[in-house]
Design an enzyme around this catalytic site. Sequence first.
Site, PDB file in Angstrom:
ATOM      1  N   CYS A   2      18.047 -59.141  25.253  1.00 28.96           N
ATOM      2  CA  CYS A   2      18.803 -60.347  24.671  1.00 28.96           C
ATOM      3  C   CYS A   2      19.952 -60.161  23.847  1.00 28.96           C
ATOM      4  O   CYS A   2      20.404 -59.129  23.438  1.00 28.96           O
ATOM      5  CB  CYS A   2      17.667 -61.187  23.705  1.00 28.96           C
ATOM      6  SG  CYS A   2      15.842 -61.257  24.611  1.00 28.96           S
ATOM      7  N   ARG A  27      23.679 -59.780  28.707  1.00 31.95           N
ATOM      8  CA  ARG A  27      22.345 -59.413  28.099  1.00 31.95           C
ATOM      9  C   ARG A  27      21.080 -59.966  28.530  1.00 31.95           C
ATOM     10  O   ARG A  27      20.084 -59.728  28.077  1.00 31.95           O
ATOM     11  CB  ARG A  27      22.566 -59.236  26.567  1.00 31.95           C
ATOM     12  CG  ARG A  27      23.974 -58.409  26.009  1.00 31.95           C
ATOM     13  CD  ARG A  27      23.829 -58.156  24.613  1.00 31.95           C
ATOM     14  NE  ARG A  27      22.649 -57.501  24.145  1.00 31.95           N
ATOM     15  CZ  ARG A  27      22.691 -56.474  23.859  1.00 31.95           C
ATOM     16  NH1 ARG A  27      23.593 -55.570  24.434  1.00 31.95           N
ATOM     17  NH2 ARG A  27      21.455 -55.795  23.508  1.00 31.95           N
ATOM     18  N   TRP A  75      16.322 -62.686  27.921  1.00 34.87           N
ATOM     19  CA  TRP A  75      15.959 -62.030  28.844  1.00 34.87           C
ATOM     20  C   TRP A  75      14.562 -61.944  28.654  1.00 34.87           C
ATOM     21  O   TRP A  75      13.995 -61.132  27.716  1.00 34.87           O
ATOM     22  CB  TRP A  75      16.324 -60.636  29.286  1.00 34.87           C
ATOM     23  CG  TRP A  75      15.959 -60.071  30.321  1.00 34.87           C
ATOM     24  CD1 TRP A  75      16.610 -60.044  31.704  1.00 34.87           C
ATOM     25  CD2 TRP A  75      14.915 -59.038  30.616  1.00 34.87           C
ATOM     26  NE1 TRP A  75      16.109 -59.238  32.465  1.00 34.87           N
ATOM     27  CE2 TRP A  75      15.115 -58.603  31.840  1.00 34.87           C
ATOM     28  CE3 TRP A  75      14.091 -58.377  29.673  1.00 34.87           C
ATOM     29  CZ2 TRP A  75      14.137 -57.778  32.293  1.00 34.87           C
ATOM     30  CZ3 TRP A  75      13.140 -57.662  30.279  1.00 34.87           C
ATOM     31  CH2 TRP A  75      13.136 -57.104  31.574  1.00 34.87           C
ATOM     32  N   ASN A  99      15.982 -59.781  19.222  1.00 33.47           N
ATOM     33  CA  ASN A  99      16.159 -58.997  20.576  1.00 33.47           C
ATOM     34  C   ASN A  99      15.449 -57.781  20.217  1.00 33.47           C
ATOM     35  O   ASN A  99      15.412 -57.118  19.167  1.00 33.47           O
ATOM     36  CB  ASN A  99      17.549 -58.571  20.645  1.00 33.47           C
ATOM     37  CG  ASN A  99      17.912 -57.369  21.675  1.00 33.47           C
ATOM     38  OD1 ASN A  99      17.124 -57.510  22.874  1.00 33.47           O
ATOM     39  ND2 ASN A  99      18.727 -56.481  21.489  1.00 33.47           N
ATOM     40  N   GLY A 100      14.239 -57.419  21.065  1.00 33.98           N
ATOM     41  CA  GLY A 100      13.417 -56.291  21.026  1.00 33.98           C
ATOM     42  C   GLY A 100      12.021 -56.933  21.702  1.00 33.98           C
ATOM     43  O   GLY A 100      12.033 -57.585  22.123  1.00 33.98           O
ATOM     44  N   GLU A 479      22.402 -44.057  44.311  1.00 35.75           N
ATOM     45  CA  GLU A 479      23.166 -44.949  43.646  1.00 35.75           C
ATOM     46  C   GLU A 479      23.807 -45.828  44.551  1.00 35.75           C
ATOM     47  O   GLU A 479      23.810 -47.109  44.226  1.00 35.75           O
ATOM     48  CB  GLU A 479      24.342 -44.139  43.026  1.00 35.75           C
ATOM     49  CG  GLU A 479      25.389 -45.058  42.392  1.00 35.75           C
ATOM     50  CD  GLU A 479      24.549 -45.941  41.091  1.00 35.75           C
ATOM     51  OE1 GLU A 479      25.174 -46.755  40.730  1.00 35.75           O
ATOM     52  OE2 GLU A 479      23.611 -45.609  40.575  1.00 35.75           O
ATOM     53  N   LYS A 483      22.874 -49.942  44.063  1.00 34.80           N
ATOM     54  CA  LYS A 483      24.021 -50.868  43.661  1.00 34.80           C
ATOM     55  C   LYS A 483      23.575 -52.183  44.737  1.00 34.80           C
ATOM     56  O   LYS A 483      23.645 -53.384  44.387  1.00 34.80           O
ATOM     57  CB  LYS A 483      25.306 -50.361  44.140  1.00 34.80           C
ATOM     58  CG  LYS A 483      25.866 -49.543  42.943  1.00 34.80           C
ATOM     59  CD  LYS A 483      26.415 -50.729  41.758  1.00 34.80           C
ATOM     60  CE  LYS A 483      26.069 -49.842  40.413  1.00 34.80           C
ATOM     61  NZ  LYS A 483      24.669 -49.639  39.919  1.00 34.80           N
ATOM     62  N   GLU A 486      20.337 -54.343  43.871  1.00 30.11           N
ATOM     63  CA  GLU A 486      20.485 -55.001  42.511  1.00 30.11           C
ATOM     64  C   GLU A 486      21.118 -56.247  42.584  1.00 30.11           C
ATOM     65  O   GLU A 486      20.968 -57.024  41.949  1.00 30.11           O
ATOM     66  CB  GLU A 486      20.742 -54.050  41.269  1.00 30.11           C
ATOM     67  CG  GLU A 486      22.034 -53.586  41.297  1.00 30.11           C
ATOM     68  CD  GLU A 486      22.232 -52.731  40.212  1.00 30.11           C
ATOM     69  OE1 GLU A 486      21.517 -52.851  39.181  1.00 30.11           O
ATOM     70  OE2 GLU A 486      23.150 -51.730  40.053  1.00 30.11           O
ATOM     71  N   HIS A 502       9.537 -36.086  57.994  1.00 31.18           N
ATOM     72  CA  HIS A 502       8.073 -36.077  57.438  1.00 31.18           C
ATOM     73  C   HIS A 502       7.322 -37.215  56.838  1.00 31.18           C
ATOM     74  O   HIS A 502       6.402 -37.591  55.990  1.00 31.18           O
ATOM     75  CB  HIS A 502       8.278 -35.222  56.072  1.00 31.18           C
ATOM     76  CG  HIS A 502       8.773 -33.927  56.541  1.00 31.18           C
ATOM     77  ND1 HIS A 502       8.006 -32.871  56.980  1.00 31.18           N
ATOM     78  CD2 HIS A 502       9.716 -33.094  56.122  1.00 31.18           C
ATOM     79  CE1 HIS A 502       8.371 -31.646  57.105  1.00 31.18           C
ATOM     80  NE2 HIS A 502       9.881 -31.830  56.680  1.00 31.18           N
ATOM     81  N   LYS A 602      21.844 -56.511  31.259  1.00 28.08           N
ATOM     82  CA  LYS A 602      22.723 -55.080  31.149  1.00 28.08           C
ATOM     83  C   LYS A 602      22.441 -54.073  30.226  1.00 28.08           C
ATOM     84  O   LYS A 602      22.459 -52.721  30.818  1.00 28.08           O
ATOM     85  CB  LYS A 602      24.321 -55.447  30.630  1.00 28.08           C
ATOM     86  CG  LYS A 602      25.411 -54.429  30.444  1.00 28.08           C
ATOM     87  CD  LYS A 602      25.656 -54.152  31.791  1.00 28.08           C
ATOM     88  CE  LYS A 602      26.716 -52.801  32.049  1.00 28.08           C
ATOM     89  NZ  LYS A 602      27.139 -52.417  33.064  1.00 28.08           N
TER      90      LYS A 602
END
Length: 607
Positions: A2, A27, A75, A99-100, A479, A483, A486, A502, A602
């Site tokens: 957050c 955030r 968030w 935040n936490g 990567e 990208k 997301e 396999h 983020k």
Amino acid sequence: MCGIVGYIGDKEVVPVLTDGLRMLEYRGYDSAGVAVCDGSQIRTVKAKGRLDDLETRLKEEGTPRGICGIGHTRWATHGAPSDVNSHPHSNGRIAIVHNGIIENYLSIKEKRSRDGYTFLSETDTETILAELNRQYDGDPIAALRETVFRLKGSYALGVLFADFPDRIYAIRKDSPLIVGLGKGENFIASDIPAILRHTNQYILPDENEIIVVEKESVAVMDLEGNRKEKPVLTAAFDVEAAEKGGYPHFMLKEIHQEPEAVTATVHPRVKEGLPCLAEEGLTDEILKGTKRIHIVACGTAMHAGMAAQNAIEEFARTPVNVEIASEFRYKDPIIEEGDMVCIISQSGETADTLAALRLAKERGAFVLAVVNVVGSSIAREADCVLYTRAGPEIAVASTKAYTVQVSLLYLVALRLGLVKGGLTEERTRELTGWLLKVPQLLETMLEDTQPVNHLAGLYQNTHDLFFIGRGLDYSLSMEGSLKLKEISYIHSEAYAAGELKHGTISLITDGIPVIAVATQEKLFEKMISNVKEVKARGASVILICREGTEVPAEVADHCLPISAELPASLAAIPAVLLLQLFAYYTAVLRGCDVDKPRNLAKSVTVE
């Protein structure tokens, strides 16, 4: 995850808070709210949704008037996004933003419920408010001290007390918090962009230091009440660096900043044609004594670590393990004398990565941090820190952070190779020279992105997409897949190309797009064989390869080239640029919110 902000000064507080929250919305953007000291009372307005929804609510209910307040953009962790779960939480005489994560919130909630406290939300944060309410008897500092003694978990708190309408109280543990210093006004915030319109001066409180923020002063003290002096820092960038600057999205701006960011990261660390890291504490003696390296990171940073693993093992013949931070700290890792643990984090506050750092230090390892944010928790706790100098990265999907992390770790790999004897001085100079040329190669690639945009248009409506590669190209595939998924919400997966037969090849059906990354000359023939395997089952193939490579029409439907001149071991940087652009244009064409993808934030400051 957050974002929190607080202000005390002469200005009307709500515009300052909402402006700061807009700069922190990366955030978290599930909900937002503000609390304002209005005379002898605290007035709170909050709303589910984006900051625009809060501003609509403020117009409907009337904007609180005052010069002292706190704000929050969320968030969600505990409790779904909703008006009631939004922050700030307030009972009229105390208001808090957080935040936490509070790990023992259930036991606190049970105890305070037995005392008669009525909980309105599903959040862990409201249990902090309940505990503060129980401990408060007119002394905010004593109440904060007694409350945090009872908390297990992480927190950055901004607190208002109606009895003290001219000050903000704050405290942090394992979550980021800065204190901005202005003229006749002061601030708290989760990150520097929130305060840059007003000041570039700030201090960084240590864990469990209580901060009392008033209009003309900031006091910092430990839990025993002893005053602490903190150095005043100056932000290395201005407000323009944290704005879009004419680009439609932060992500595209940050992709276009990659040449500049690589230059800023690499060039100052090259002396007389060779990598030089000793001035920052990574001496040749330390490198020479390193027997094994553990690279620990999350997400994109972990993929950068995988690219570094290839370079270090090739150049220095030193064994490297790449570990997901959350797995590293819980697997009881084997760390021995001579081991180096390399921690990679853009924010320097990633919760799992920070916990892994602390475990590594407990086990006696030398800890090298590669971070972007000066003075961040990881930077402060590592034995040695190398800053990536990328400037602010606002888009949730990381782009330039990856590029500079890889670039900086290439320098480490080259110096380690020289020190360990895996590279001659001549070869080290040659490879370093090529690394110095990378920014110009990226500039050239960015002059014409239409071919990537065109391919994004062809595949924008696909439901599934696969990436394949070998060696370094496999880490690039991971990567690229991250990208794409997301920000475009297309289901994509990355596989080691040799593993297709396999089991995974059963997922390849007619028309399925496959992006095959094939930049490594020594593996090219093997990769072509794997590409033919998916083509034989109906896949539509985009091949990323070196310029001038002859690719038969039956092998690939489309090709995206990178420079043939650059040594294969350094191919990760130009190749990832193509993958970033493909993800970006695909997301834009699908109408996605590129800078704020759903369910993501983020800086992951909770486990």
